[in-house]
Write a protein that holds these residues in place. Structure first.
Motif, mmCIF file in Angstrom:
data_model
loop_
_atom_site.group_PDB
_atom_site.id
_atom_site.type_symbol
_atom_site.label_atom_id
_atom_site.label_comp_id
_atom_site.label_asym_id
_atom_site.label_seq_id
_atom_site.Cartn_x
_atom_site.Cartn_y
_atom_site.Cartn_z
ATOM 1 N N ALA A 47 0.938 -1.100 -0.006
ATOM 2 C CA ALA A 47 -0.226 -0.010 0.072
ATOM 3 C C ALA A 47 0.969 1.105 -0.048
ATOM 4 N N PRO A 48 0.412 2.231 -0.402
ATOM 5 C CA PRO A 48 1.117 3.551 -0.430
ATOM 6 C C PRO A 48 1.242 4.063 0.954
ATOM 7 N N VAL A 49 2.132 4.728 1.230
ATOM 8 C CA VAL A 49 2.157 5.520 2.883
ATOM 9 C C VAL A 49 2.756 6.974 2.504
ATOM 10 N N GLU A 50 1.985 7.703 3.251
ATOM 11 C CA GLU A 50 2.573 8.939 3.523
ATOM 12 C C GLU A 50 2.675 9.178 5.131
ATOM 13 N N LEU A 51 3.726 9.706 5.487
ATOM 14 C CA LEU A 51 3.901 10.245 6.868
ATOM 15 C C LEU A 51 3.937 11.904 6.831
ATOM 16 N N LYS A 52 3.004 12.351 7.614
ATOM 17 C CA LYS A 52 2.763 13.985 7.434
ATOM 18 C C LYS A 52 3.832 14.642 8.412
ATOM 19 N N CYS A 53 4.323 15.555 7.814
ATOM 20 C CA CYS A 53 5.267 16.725 8.773
ATOM 21 C C CYS A 53 5.118 18.151 8.264
ATOM 22 N N ASN A 54 4.552 18.782 9.171
ATOM 23 C CA ASN A 54 4.371 20.203 8.927
ATOM 24 C C ASN A 54 5.395 20.863 9.892
ATOM 25 N N TYR A 55 5.770 22.180 9.683
ATOM 26 C CA TYR A 55 6.673 22.941 10.171
ATOM 27 C C TYR A 55 6.184 24.545 10.351
ATOM 28 N N SER A 56 6.762 25.017 11.114
ATOM 29 C CA SER A 56 6.564 26.573 11.363
ATOM 30 C C SER A 56 7.785 27.152 11.815
ATOM 31 N N TYR A 57 8.197 27.859 10.763
ATOM 32 C CA TYR A 57 9.462 28.603 10.689
ATOM 33 C C TYR A 57 9.793 29.744 9.719
ATOM 34 N N SER A 58 9.935 30.834 10.216
ATOM 35 C CA SER A 58 10.084 31.858 9.090
ATOM 36 C C SER A 58 11.405 32.351 8.605
ATOM 37 N N GLY A 59 12.510 31.474 8.717
ATOM 38 C CA GLY A 59 13.654 31.679 7.925
ATOM 39 C C GLY A 59 13.814 30.533 6.735
ATOM 40 N N SER A 60 15.071 30.300 6.597
ATOM 41 C CA SER A 60 15.431 29.236 5.529
ATOM 42 C C SER A 60 15.472 27.769 6.164
ATOM 43 N N PRO A 61 14.454 27.145 6.399
ATOM 44 C CA PRO A 61 14.741 25.907 6.785
ATOM 45 C C PRO A 61 15.459 24.689 6.126
ATOM 46 N N GLU A 62 16.171 23.819 6.908
ATOM 47 C CA GLU A 62 16.653 22.574 6.296
ATOM 48 C C GLU A 62 16.021 21.503 7.079
ATOM 49 N N LEU A 63 15.187 20.791 6.262
ATOM 50 C CA LEU A 63 14.266 19.694 6.554
ATOM 51 C C LEU A 63 15.016 18.246 6.518
ATOM 52 N N PHE A 64 14.714 17.320 7.519
ATOM 53 C CA PHE A 64 15.367 15.929 7.428
ATOM 54 C C PHE A 64 14.205 14.932 8.057
ATOM 55 N N TRP A 65 14.326 13.770 7.437
ATOM 56 C CA TRP A 65 13.556 12.597 7.880
ATOM 57 C C TRP A 65 14.587 11.774 8.521
ATOM 58 N N TYR A 66 14.477 11.322 9.859
ATOM 59 C CA TYR A 66 15.305 10.343 10.482
ATOM 60 C C TYR A 66 14.341 9.195 10.748
ATOM 61 N N VAL A 67 14.968 7.975 10.721
ATOM 62 C CA VAL A 67 14.332 6.433 11.011
ATOM 63 C C VAL A 67 15.333 5.928 11.930
ATOM 64 N N GLN A 68 14.496 5.010 12.792
ATOM 65 C CA GLN A 68 14.803 4.476 13.954
ATOM 66 C C GLN A 68 14.163 2.949 13.634
ATOM 67 N N TYR A 69 15.067 1.962 13.236
ATOM 68 C CA TYR A 69 14.428 0.594 13.102
ATOM 69 C C TYR A 69 14.691 -0.053 14.380
ATOM 70 N N SER A 70 13.898 -1.239 14.829
ATOM 71 C CA SER A 70 13.993 -1.808 15.974
ATOM 72 C C SER A 70 15.425 -2.186 16.425
ATOM 73 N N ARG A 71 15.606 -1.637 17.462
ATOM 74 C CA ARG A 71 17.205 -2.076 17.955
ATOM 75 C C ARG A 71 18.191 -1.631 17.156
ATOM 76 N N GLN A 72 17.935 -0.458 16.535
ATOM 77 C CA GLN A 72 19.041 0.019 15.877
ATOM 78 C C GLN A 72 19.058 1.561 16.387
ATOM 79 N N ARG A 73 20.179 2.190 15.798
ATOM 80 C CA ARG A 73 20.193 3.902 16.367
ATOM 81 C C ARG A 73 19.523 4.592 15.296
#
Lengths: 110, 116
Positions: free
Chosen positions: A17-43
């Protein structure tokens, strides 16, 4: 003040199935956006950043400045995608203290 | 090369005791961060070290929390008179602030602290 909102604590989908994880931000400058992931038992590790405009493990995320969003998408979810996902925002210049969202737990059922 | 390491991996302590958590960042990374990760709370920023500058302690929840970074490398986070609400996973991260990785955070495996 900068803020990152991940509205879903838990997202449950079936394999393929398709998946979409939502992220909204509030910031007035020039943002740098990231997605981090943590799998089970991993950093916690970087999945992707908007500047590189890459597709990693089939995931993509587009920065939409008009909607102040940085949603993470994948057209066909796999069981190995099950993990905790965090959206994060940093300033491109200046303060290097990032703001993280509360995270979304993605569960992909077989 | 070696990533960020943290020790101990697990720490169980009694309420009221002091604990020290250690972080070894990636060699050459000038920036070091401490976070607290709790269920449902995401990552809570605690403190940030950058080179020889004074640390940004704005995220420390109380004066029972302190951290230092010796020689621009290893850092220790100290929690005095621990309380049960201090139970969490404490994460350390380092960053180079240089291209190409710039603001990317490299995380350690964390220390799980349990206060009984």
């Amino acid at each position: 003040a900068q803020r990152v909102t991940q509205p879903e604590k838990l997202l449950s989908v079936f394999k393929g199935a398709p998946v979409e994880l939502k992220c909204n931000y509030s910031y007035s400058g020039s943002p740098e956006l990231f997605w981090y992931v943590q799998y089970s038992r991993q950093r916690l590790q970087l999945l992707l950043r908007h500047i590189s405009r890459e597709s990693i493990k089939g995931f993509t995320a587009d920065l939409n400045k008009g909607e102040t969003s940085f949603h993470l998408k994948k057209p066909f979810a796999q069981e190995e995608d099950s993990a905790m996902y965090y959206c994060a925002l940093s300033e491109q210049r200046g303060s290097y203290i990032p703001t993280f969202g509360r995270g979304t737990s993605l569960i992909v059922h077989p | 090369g070696a990533g960020v390491s943290q020790s101990p991996s697990n720490k169980v302590t009694e309420k009221g005791k002091d604990v020290e958590l250690r972080c070894d960042p990636i060699s050459g990374h000038t920036a070091l961060y401490w976070y607290r990760q709790s269920l449902g709370q995401g990552l809570e920023f605690l403190i940030y070290f950058q080179g020889n500058s004074a640390p940004d302690k704005s995220g420390l929840p109380s004066d029972r929390f302190s951290a230092e970074r010796t020689g621009g490398s290893v850092s220790t986070l100290t929690i005095q008179r621990t309380q049960q609400e201090d139970s969490a996973v404490y994460l350390c991260a380092s960053s180079s602030h240089r291209e190409p990785t710039s603001n990317e955070q490299f995380f350690g495996p964390g220390t799980r602290l349990t206060v009984l």
